[in-house]
Design a protein around this motif. Structure first.
Motif, mmCIF file in Angstrom:
data_model
loop_
_atom_site.group_PDB
_atom_site.id
_atom_site.type_symbol
_atom_site.label_atom_id
_atom_site.label_comp_id
_atom_site.label_asym_id
_atom_site.label_seq_id
_atom_site.Cartn_x
_atom_site.Cartn_y
_atom_site.Cartn_z
ATOM 1 N N ARG A 1 0.815 -1.223 0.000
ATOM 2 C CA ARG A 1 0.000 0.000 0.000
ATOM 3 C C ARG A 1 0.846 1.269 0.000
ATOM 4 O O ARG A 1 0.439 2.304 -0.557
ATOM 5 C CB ARG A 1 -0.918 -0.014 1.239
ATOM 6 C CG ARG A 1 -1.684 1.304 1.497
ATOM 7 C CD ARG A 1 -2.666 1.619 0.390
ATOM 8 N NE ARG A 1 -3.428 2.822 0.671
ATOM 9 C CZ ARG A 1 -2.987 4.063 0.441
ATOM 10 N NH1 ARG A 1 -1.763 4.254 -0.063
ATOM 11 N NH2 ARG A 1 -3.749 5.106 0.705
ATOM 12 N N THR B 1 -3.807 6.190 -2.879
ATOM 13 C CA THR B 1 -5.145 5.858 -2.407
ATOM 14 C C THR B 1 -5.330 4.350 -2.331
ATOM 15 O O THR B 1 -4.632 3.582 -3.008
ATOM 16 C CB THR B 1 -6.234 6.428 -3.338
ATOM 17 O OG1 THR B 1 -6.190 5.733 -4.592
ATOM 18 C CG2 THR B 1 -6.030 7.913 -3.577
ATOM 19 N N ASP B 2 -6.305 3.937 -1.538
ATOM 20 C CA ASP B 2 -6.626 2.511 -1.442
ATOM 21 C C ASP B 2 -7.114 1.975 -2.777
ATOM 22 O O ASP B 2 -6.816 0.839 -3.156
ATOM 23 C CB ASP B 2 -7.699 2.286 -0.367
ATOM 24 C CG ASP B 2 -7.190 2.533 1.045
ATOM 25 O OD1 ASP B 2 -5.955 2.500 1.236
ATOM 26 O OD2 ASP B 2 -8.022 2.751 1.942
ATOM 27 N N HIS C 1 -4.249 1.232 -5.073
ATOM 28 C CA HIS C 1 -3.574 0.038 -4.565
ATOM 29 C C HIS C 1 -4.311 -1.220 -5.012
ATOM 30 O O HIS C 1 -3.699 -2.156 -5.551
ATOM 31 C CB HIS C 1 -3.514 0.112 -3.036
ATOM 32 C CG HIS C 1 -2.935 -1.094 -2.398
ATOM 33 N ND1 HIS C 1 -3.528 -1.717 -1.316
ATOM 34 C CD2 HIS C 1 -1.823 -1.809 -2.687
ATOM 35 C CE1 HIS C 1 -2.797 -2.760 -0.958
ATOM 36 N NE2 HIS C 1 -1.758 -2.836 -1.771
ATOM 37 N N ARG C 2 -5.631 -1.254 -4.828
ATOM 38 C CA ARG C 2 -6.415 -2.426 -5.209
ATOM 39 C C ARG C 2 -6.413 -2.630 -6.718
ATOM 40 O O ARG C 2 -6.265 -3.752 -7.212
ATOM 41 C CB ARG C 2 -7.858 -2.272 -4.702
ATOM 42 C CG ARG C 2 -8.009 -2.395 -3.199
ATOM 43 C CD ARG C 2 -9.483 -2.550 -2.835
ATOM 44 N NE ARG C 2 -10.255 -1.405 -3.283
ATOM 45 C CZ ARG C 2 -10.488 -0.313 -2.533
ATOM 46 N NH1 ARG C 2 -9.974 -0.242 -1.304
ATOM 47 N NH2 ARG C 2 -11.200 0.686 -2.998
#
Length: 204
Positions: A37, A42-43, A46-47
């Motif tokens: 991460r 941002t999340d 990352h995903r």
């Protein structure tokens, strides 16, 4: 990778390369690892990145050069040089030679550090309209063939010959004396040992 992250350093170290990539020295293949991460802003980024790339083969082939490359921090790095970095912990200080002449074959056993001169002493078969071996050309307006070789940057003529066989023999004798790699001027596909070179000394 997220180039907008101001915390990301543009310098790729061995530690970063090993964190981002998995290199198989037996196959030469590189696989993207799951990216932590911390490398994303941002999340969602990352995903998205891990969903798209993690576990898949890294890099692409440049058809105009034959080399594979991997893009990190917006810069394309030659895959064979990344392999050297990951295996040794440091970027190569010299050129790297693909021993079997296949530029996309990045197996560890197929890479060796060389000087520019040494690299030129392991070239593949020259493909030209005459299909003559490396170092052999036909003299303009003549049926004779000329054999030449370059040693330490100096071009030397080895003689003029009536047949290709004679010219090749002279060239091979000179290659051995100059320390050329045994694969020089030959098609070697899978990186096995080169064919045995039989040299017959020319008569004086």
């Amino acid at each position: 990778m997220n180039e907008r992250n101001p915390q990301v350093s543009p310098e790729v170290t061995a530690e970063i390369a090993r964190e981002f990539l998995e290199y198989n020295p037996e196959t030469g293949m590189m696989i993207w690892r799951v990216r932590p991460r911390k490398w994303f802003t941002t999340d969602a980024e990352h995903r998205t990145w891990n969903s798209k790339y993690a576990g898949r083969q890294a890099g692409t082939l440049k058809t105009d050069t034959g080399y594979r490359g991997v893009r990190i921090f917006g810069r394309r790095y030659p895959e064979h040089r990344l392999a050297w970095l990951m295996q040794t912990g440091a970027w190569p200080e010299t050129e790297l030679d693909h021993i079997n002449h296949r530029r996309d074959d990045n197996r560890w056993k197929n890479l060796r550090p060389v000087t520019s001169s040494e690299n030129r002493q392991n070239l593949g078969r020259r493909c030209n309209g005459r299909l003559l071996p490396l170092g052999i050309d036909r003299l303009p307006g003549s049926k004779k063939l000329r054999a030449r070789i370059t040693v330490d940057g100096v071009k030397m003529e080895l003689g003029r010959f009536d047949t290709e066989e004679e010219a090749v023999r002279a060239r091979e004798v000179a290659e051995i004396a100059a320390g050329y790699h045994p694969n020089h001027g030959r098609d070697v596909v899978e990186g096995e040992e080169p064919p045995i070179r039989i040299v017959v000394q020319l008569d004086d």
